[in-house]
Structure formats: C-alpha cells, structure tokens
Write an enzyme that holds these catalytic residues in place. Structure first.
Site, PDB file in Angstrom:
ATOM      1  N   HIS A  26      10.671   3.521   3.632  1.00 30.60           N
ATOM      2  CA  HIS A  26      11.689   4.072   4.532  1.00 30.60           C
ATOM      3  C   HIS A  26      12.905   3.178   4.314  1.00 30.60           C
ATOM      4  CE1 HIS A  26       8.491   6.285   6.598  1.00 30.60           C
ATOM      5  NE2 HIS A  26       7.830   5.160   6.680  1.00 30.60           N
TER       6      HIS A  26
ATOM      7  N   TYR B 282      12.692  11.148   6.881  1.00 32.27           N
ATOM      8  CA  TYR B 282      12.712  12.048   8.043  1.00 32.27           C
ATOM      9  C   TYR B 282      14.014  11.990   8.822  1.00 32.27           C
ATOM     10  CZ  TYR B 282      11.058   7.714  10.326  1.00 32.27           C
ATOM     11  OH  TYR B 282      10.920   6.426  10.748  1.00 32.27           O
TER      12      TYR B 282
ATOM     13  N   HIS C 238       4.779  13.924   8.860  1.00 31.57           N
ATOM     14  CA  HIS C 238       5.048  12.573   9.361  1.00 31.57           C
ATOM     15  C   HIS C 238       3.769  11.931   9.864  1.00 31.57           C
ATOM     16  CE1 HIS C 238       5.889   9.319  12.114  1.00 31.57           C
ATOM     17  NE2 HIS C 238       6.886   9.059  11.295  1.00 31.57           N
TER      18      HIS C 238
ATOM     19  N   ARG D 133       0.715  12.890  15.120  1.00 27.53           N
ATOM     20  CA  ARG D 133       1.465  12.731  16.374  1.00 27.53           C
ATOM     21  C   ARG D 133       2.710  13.609  16.376  1.00 27.53           C
ATOM     22  NH1 ARG D 133       3.640   7.784  15.769  1.00 27.53           N
ATOM     23  NH2 ARG D 133       2.550   7.258  13.862  1.00 27.53           N
TER      24      ARG D 133
ATOM     25  N   HIS E 133       1.397   9.798   7.094  1.00 25.46           N
ATOM     26  CA  HIS E 133       0.936   8.591   7.792  1.00 25.46           C
ATOM     27  C   HIS E 133      -0.368   8.928   8.512  1.00 25.46           C
ATOM     28  CE1 HIS E 133       5.446   7.514   8.263  1.00 25.46           C
ATOM     29  NE2 HIS E 133       4.945   6.575   7.517  1.00 25.46           N
TER      30      HIS E 133
ATOM     31  N   GLU F 212      -2.609   4.481  11.320  1.00 26.07           N
ATOM     32  CA  GLU F 212      -2.059   3.129  11.184  1.00 26.07           C
ATOM     33  C   GLU F 212      -2.438   2.291  12.406  1.00 26.07           C
ATOM     34  OE1 GLU F 212       2.192   3.071  10.808  1.00 26.07           O
ATOM     35  OE2 GLU F 212       2.285   0.902  10.478  1.00 26.07           O
TER      36      GLU F 212
ATOM     37  N   HIS G 128      -1.380   4.170   4.819  1.00 26.48           N
ATOM     38  CA  HIS G 128      -2.058   3.207   5.694  1.00 26.48           C
ATOM     39  C   HIS G 128      -3.575   3.447   5.671  1.00 26.48           C
ATOM     40  CE1 HIS G 128       1.796   1.798   7.001  1.00 26.48           C
ATOM     41  NE2 HIS G 128       2.115   2.954   7.555  1.00 26.48           N
TER      42      HIS G 128
ATOM     43  N   ASP H 265       7.084   0.040   2.421  1.00 26.36           N
ATOM     44  CA  ASP H 265       7.187   0.701   3.724  1.00 26.36           C
ATOM     45  C   ASP H 265       8.431   0.259   4.505  1.00 26.36           C
ATOM     46  OD1 ASP H 265       6.685   2.057   6.067  1.00 26.36           O
ATOM     47  OD2 ASP H 265       4.749   1.144   6.483  1.00 26.36           O
TER      48      ASP H 265
HETATM   49 ZN   LIG Z   1       5.853   4.664   6.844  1.00 24.46          ZN
END
Ligand SMILES: [Zn+2]
Length: 441
Positions: free
Chosen positions: A58, A118, A204, A207, A229, A232, A266, A317
């Site tokens: 990111h 994102y 993403h 969640r 993801h 994590e 992750h 990351d």
């Molecule tokens: Zn990430």
C-alpha cells in the site's frame, strides 16, 4: 543489447560462479558460464539474483513509517492514523508519494510491485473526472521509478463487520467504495493493461466485502491475479464466525475465490482446515512479516502452508521497512522462534518466494528467473560489505539487506547503479512527499 558478467549469479536453485547474461530489448537472450568477462561486458560484482517481486504494497502507508509508535496502541489505533493520511491524498500528492516509495523499493532490489489499491475516489466519495485518476497516479509513479506494476484494484464496500452484519462506510472509507461489485468491475474495466503494467483484482477483506458480492468479483477477475487480506487479526475470524458461521478462508473458498491465480495476504490466524483449503486449491500466500510484527498480528503458519501446497511470496505491505531480503529471511526466522527448529526453509526456498513465486502471484510468469526468454531483471548484491563479507553465496539471503544492493536492472533498463536510483536522492523525494501530509495533523 547489453552483456553482464556476474561474479556469481543465481541460476535455478543456487549460486554459480562466473556467469555471462546477455539481454536484448528487455529479455534475457543468453546465459552462459564463463570464468572471465569479455571486453565490453558490464561487470556485476557479488551475487546477482533475479529481480525481486514485492507482492503486497500500500504505497501511501509509507507516510506512516516512524509516525505511529508514540502512544502504543493496537492494529485498530494504527488504522486511525492511516485513515488520517488517506483522507489527505489527491492524485498529485499520491503520485509524488508513490513515486518515491517505489524508488525506495527499487533501491532494495524490487523490479515488480503488486499495489493493493483501494484509495479510488475523492474524499467523501464522488468521482474524479477520470474515475481511475488515483490508479493512473500509481501507474505513472511506477513507470517513473522503473518498477513494473500489477494494480490489484480492490473492491471495498462496507465499513466493517460485526455479529449482525456489515456496517456502513465511515467518512474516510467513502472514498474507497464503488457502491457495489458491478460498479467496481465497470470502473476497473476502464483501466487497460499496457507495457510494464498488469491489472488484477482484490477483495479488500471479508470485513469490507459482503459474501453476496464475491461472485461478481471472481467473475470480473477472470483468471487474472485475485488477492485478498485474510485473517490478519483474530478479530476478523471472530466476526466472520459470528456472522457467517465460518472462517474467512472457508467463505472465500465457498465463493470460488481460491485458485492457483489467487493470493491470500497474511493468513496469520488459520485453522488446519484453512491451511488445507489454501494448499489444496494451490492458492498463494503472501507473508508480510515486518508488517505482521509491527502491527502485533502474530506469526503465520508459513511452513505448514508451503507443505500443504501454497506457494509463498512476500510483501512490505505498510513499509515499516522496505527490505525484501529481510522479509524473505523473516519467513525462516519467525519459524525458528515459533518452533525451536532451524532450517525450516532452505535459502533457495526463500529466494523463490522473493523472485519466481512472487512474480507468479502478480501475473508475470515470464519473470523471476535468470534464464533465456525471461524478462531481464537483475539485482546485484555486494558480497564484501561489512554485513555480507565472508558469506557463502548460496546463503547470502540469510545475511544481506537492501543496503547491499548495488545494481538493479528492470526489463533491461538500469534503474539503480552503484546504489543510486536514476531519480536521484530518494530520501529527499520521500521527505518532500510525506512531510506536507502531516502539516497541522
Ligand atoms: Zn495490506
């Protein structure tokens, strides 16, 4: 056409002394063992590795380095700081930050990055005139920094999940969302791949994306890289179990999102069934060990995942540090701490994670090896620095770091020479991009 004579080169699964690599138009056209350089050959002292793939980035998180340690806190308080930066970026400031961030990666030997993106829209939602203006900033940044790019364009629709369902987006998160998966897919379809660029997809997280939206994302990805993801933090598993009655991995698998072209990022807190599902589907797992340490996430079951059938790759990351050699090494050192055993991964397996398997996860099967027909990506590492002097070349990955990278060639172009990036002073570029984001913060 350029010929490089490598004092040592990484061929297949080990270091070979005296190797001449010839590139033409960005591809490797010849690899031969030869004791001495020919006149006119560019000499690469030390060990030359294939280019490194940073499989999870990111770019804007680079602005958080050294800015989140003052008040202790948790992953979730870190995320509040991250959102404060996210709220301030526009296409111009995003370009400056990503360009400097990718240049720092190049200095560390990265020739290809997967940007899990994102930050799509203006603050508060709405659309830029070009709805892909933020993606275009990343694309320009990578081109300027001499790094190939896979945009992992992430679908982000909800503000979180609790036991009763998904939550509305908060004020900062509004700019992440395309409304629904079809809206996301329509925008991404307007972003064509081009030279040095591939477009992939991302969920993403469970969640941020309701399960009902997953099939449309899998359809739109259409075999291109699909990243997510996953697990994590234990809290993600808890809400997924509370609402869906299953783990995030099981949810993704039930919706067709696990496959050899998919990558789970992750995978820190997995059940044995999750490990079996990831390995059984050939899904890659991207470990981000320095981030997982920085955010107190935990240690993923890296060896068990590899044994189950998941190729491993690494990502920096949030860029708590930008040193992919160290990320790869942490696969092994984390396992040592967890198991009390050494040698959980052979050095060659760590190099594979850094190179060929990282490229595969980003959709570049023609990169990551020093071999005829491959993209001409070369990373030359000093073997006589204070850190690396005396090391056996086959084990250099267990000792070298970013500061030991002296030359980087990406697609046949020299990007780093004698430790200097073609854009000049990368520290200055980073300062100029980051400091304005914290003014009055
Ligand atoms: Zn990430």
């Amino acid at each position: 056409m350029t010929a490089y004579w490598c004092e040592h080169a990484w061929l297949g699964d080990g270091a070979v002394a005296g190797v001449r690599v010839v590139e033409d138009d960005g591809r490797i056209v010849s690899v031969e063992a030869i004791t001495d350089p020919a006149p006119g050959d560019a000499r690469l002292p030390g060990l030359t590795l294939p280019g490194f793939a940073n499989a999870h980035s990111h770019a804007f998180h680079r602005a958080l380095r050294g800015r989140t340690h003052d008040r202790g806190g948790t992953f979730w308080t870190w995320r509040e700081r991250m959102y404060a930066v996210a709220a301030r970026l526009d296409p111009d400031s995003y370009l400056a930050l990503a360009r400097a961030t990718y240049a720092e990666m190049a200095l560390a030997g990265v020739t290809c990055v997967g940007e899990f993106h994102y930050l799509h829209h203006p603050p508060g939602g709405g659309r830029y005139d070009d709805p892909n203006a933020m993606s275009e900033a990343l694309i320009q940044a990578a081109a300027d920094a001499g790094v190939r790019l896979t945009v992992l364009d992430a679908c982000y629709l909800a503000g979180g999940l609790d036991g009763s369902g998904h939550l509305p987006l908060d004020d900062v998160q509004l700019r992440f969302s395309d409304g629904d998966a079809d809206g996301w897919a329509a925008r991404v379809a307007g972003l064509p791949g081009r030279d040095g660029l591939r477009i992939g997809a991302a969920v993403h997280s469970v969640r941020a994306v309701p399960a009902g939206q997953l099939p449309a994302i899998v359809r739109a990805a259409d075999g291109r890289p699909l990243h997510a993801h996953v697990s994590e933090q234990p809290a993600e598993n808890e809400v997924s179990l509370a609402f869906y009655g299953m783990t995030p991995t099981r949810l993704l698998n039930d919706h067709g999102a696990l496959a050899p072209g998919s990558t789970v990022v992750h995978g820190t807190h997995l059940t044995p069934q999750d490990v079996a599902a990831l390995g059984g589907t050939g899904t890659s797992v991207c470990a981000c060990p320095s981030t997982e340490a920085d955010l107190a996430d935990g240690i993923g079951p890296f060896r068990r995942l590899r044994d189950a059938g998941s190729p491993l790759c690494v990502g920096s990351d949030q860029h708590a540090m930008t040193d992919l050699l160290v990320e790869a090494r942490m696969l092994e050192t984390s396992e040592r701490l967890e198991t009390g055993e050494r040698g959980r991964f052979r050095p060659a397996e760590l190099v594979d994670a850094l190179t060929v398997d990282g490229h595969r996860a980003l959709g570049w099967p023609e990169a990551g090896r020093i071999a005829v027909g491959q993209r001409a990506d070369l990373v030359a590492v000093h073997m006589d620095s204070p850190r690396t002097a005396g090391c056996a070349p086959d084990q250099l990955v267990m000792a070298a770091g970013a500061a030991d990278v002296h030359t980087v060639v990406g697609d046949g172009r020299i990007v780093v020479s004698d430790g200097q990036h073609v854009l000049g002073d990368v520290g200055r570029l980073l300062s100029a991009a980051i400091e304005p984001l914290w003014e009055d913060a």
